[in-house]
Design an enzyme around this catalytic site. Structure first.
Site, PDB file in Angstrom:
ATOM      1  N   LYS A 204       0.823  -1.212   0.000  1.00 35.28           N
ATOM      2  CA  LYS A 204       0.000   0.000   0.000  1.00 35.28           C
ATOM      3  C   LYS A 204       0.856   1.260   0.000  1.00 35.28           C
ATOM      4  CE  LYS A 204      -4.261  -1.885   1.860  1.00 35.28           C
ATOM      5  NZ  LYS A 204      -5.204  -1.971   2.971  1.00 35.28           N
ATOM      6  N   ARG A 238      -2.700 -10.003   5.782  1.00 28.92           N
ATOM      7  CA  ARG A 238      -3.184 -10.108   4.394  1.00 28.92           C
ATOM      8  C   ARG A 238      -2.084  -9.575   3.474  1.00 28.92           C
ATOM      9  NH1 ARG A 238      -5.983  -7.129   0.570  1.00 28.92           N
ATOM     10  NH2 ARG A 238      -7.529  -8.326  -0.592  1.00 28.92           N
TER      11      ARG A 238
HETATM   12  C1  9MG Z   1      -9.773  -6.098   0.349  1.00 23.50           C
HETATM   13  N1  9MG Z   1      -8.813  -5.357   1.151  1.00 23.50           N
HETATM   14  C2  9MG Z   1      -7.936  -4.410   0.711  1.00 23.50           C
HETATM   15  N2  9MG Z   1      -7.219  -3.928   1.744  1.00 23.50           N
HETATM   16  C3  9MG Z   1      -7.674  -4.574   2.849  1.00 23.50           C
HETATM   17  C4  9MG Z   1      -7.344  -4.512   4.208  1.00 23.50           C
HETATM   18  O1  9MG Z   1      -6.434  -3.657   4.660  1.00 23.50           O
HETATM   19  N3  9MG Z   1      -7.985  -5.311   5.057  1.00 23.50           N
HETATM   20  C5  9MG Z   1      -8.952  -6.173   4.618  1.00 23.50           C
HETATM   21  N4  9MG Z   1      -9.573  -6.939   5.533  1.00 23.50           N
HETATM   22  N5  9MG Z   1      -9.305  -6.274   3.334  1.00 23.50           N
HETATM   23  C6  9MG Z   1      -8.675  -5.491   2.475  1.00 23.50           C
END
Ligand code: 9MG
Length: 258
Positions: A204, A238
């Site tokens: 990000k 994630r």
């Molecule tokens: C789909 N998505 C994109 N960024 C995310 C994040 O930071 N957390 C979660 N749970 N889903 C995300």
């Protein structure tokens, strides 16, 4: 949690994984690299991304989940805010609903509760298109915790058992760079919610701002951020770069067991 985008406009995979075969190949690589869980999404949450219809989202996501469930013995998560996609994805084999809108769309709570799946609720303000202007907080961490606590209460009242609920502070969603860093520094405070914490910082902008790297060179910075989150209690990370993340966590685990 490895990220598997079934979106042609995904910002970090360039849409390479939008066919079932490519999704299977990407999933296999992530599982070999050590992913414990895969998150499949059909609509990008990137600001400015083209919205997709319910039918298009179903067409992107359901065949991929069906194919993954048939091929791999690995828990699957569906990244969606759309009630019909939640229902169909769980029928196809997903066991977790990952909703960046925290089940706020009409019918989402009912669909998630009826599905029997686990649910991750994330903090965000507004929609991906306008969230960048909604960053005025009195106390960021307190407000994130209050929001997530209220959602957890509502979902438990709707019949979703507490042990099926996860929370996510929403890095990059209605937060400035400084706010993202504050959230990471104070992530441990989310333990007050008594729910597993999922975080997503992979590739990000906050990683780009900290490292000066473009999106395709953020694996090391993302792994560092994931490690810092794990140290502060995050239960699910994630990520796009599973191997780099596993290696970072392995060094931490080795230090702890020495
Ligand atoms: C789909 N998505 C994109 N960024 C995310 C994040 O930071 N957390 C979660 N749970 N889903 C995300």
């Amino acid at each position: 949690m490895g990220i598997l985008n079934a979106t042609p406009d995904s910002f970090s995979d360039g849409g390479r994984f939008n066919s079932v075969d490519r999704a299977l190949a990407a999933a296999e690589a992530m599982l070999e690299a050590g992913a414990d869980l895969l998150d499949i999404g059909g609509e990008s949450t990137r600001p400015g991304a083209t919205p997709v219809s319910q039918d298009e989202e179903l067409a992107r996501v359901i065949p991929v989940i069906e194919a993954l469930a048939a091929r791999f013995d690995c828990p699957l998560s569906v990244d969606t805010s759309t009630p019909s996609v939640m229902t169909r994805a769980v029928e196809a084999g997903a066991c977790l609903i990952n909703d960046v809108r925290a089940l706020t769309r009409p019918g989402a709570i009912e669909a998630a509760a009826a599905s029997g799946a686990s649910v991750c609720v994330m903090h965000m303000r507004g929609e991906p298109g306008d969230m960048a202007t909604r960053t005025d907080y009195r106390d960021l961490v307190a407000e994130v915790i209050d929001y997530l606590a209220a959602r957890l209460r509502l979902l438990r009242e709707a019949g979703i058992p507490a042990e099926r609920l996860l929370v996510d502070p929403g890095f990059g969603f209605a937060k400035t760079h400084e706010q993202n860093l504050e959230l990471l520094r104070r992530l441990g405070e989310l333990s007050r919610l008594d729910a597993p914490v999922l975080v997503g910082m992979s590739r990000k902008r906050m990683i780009g701002e900290a490292t000066g790297q473009p999106v395709d060179r953020r694996a090391v910075g993302s792994a560092a951020a994931a490690l810092l989150a794990a140290e502060r209690g995050a239960a699910v990370l994630r990520v796009h770069d599973v191997e780099a993340t596993r290696d970072a966590l392995a060094v931490w685990a080795a230090m702890n067991s020495a």
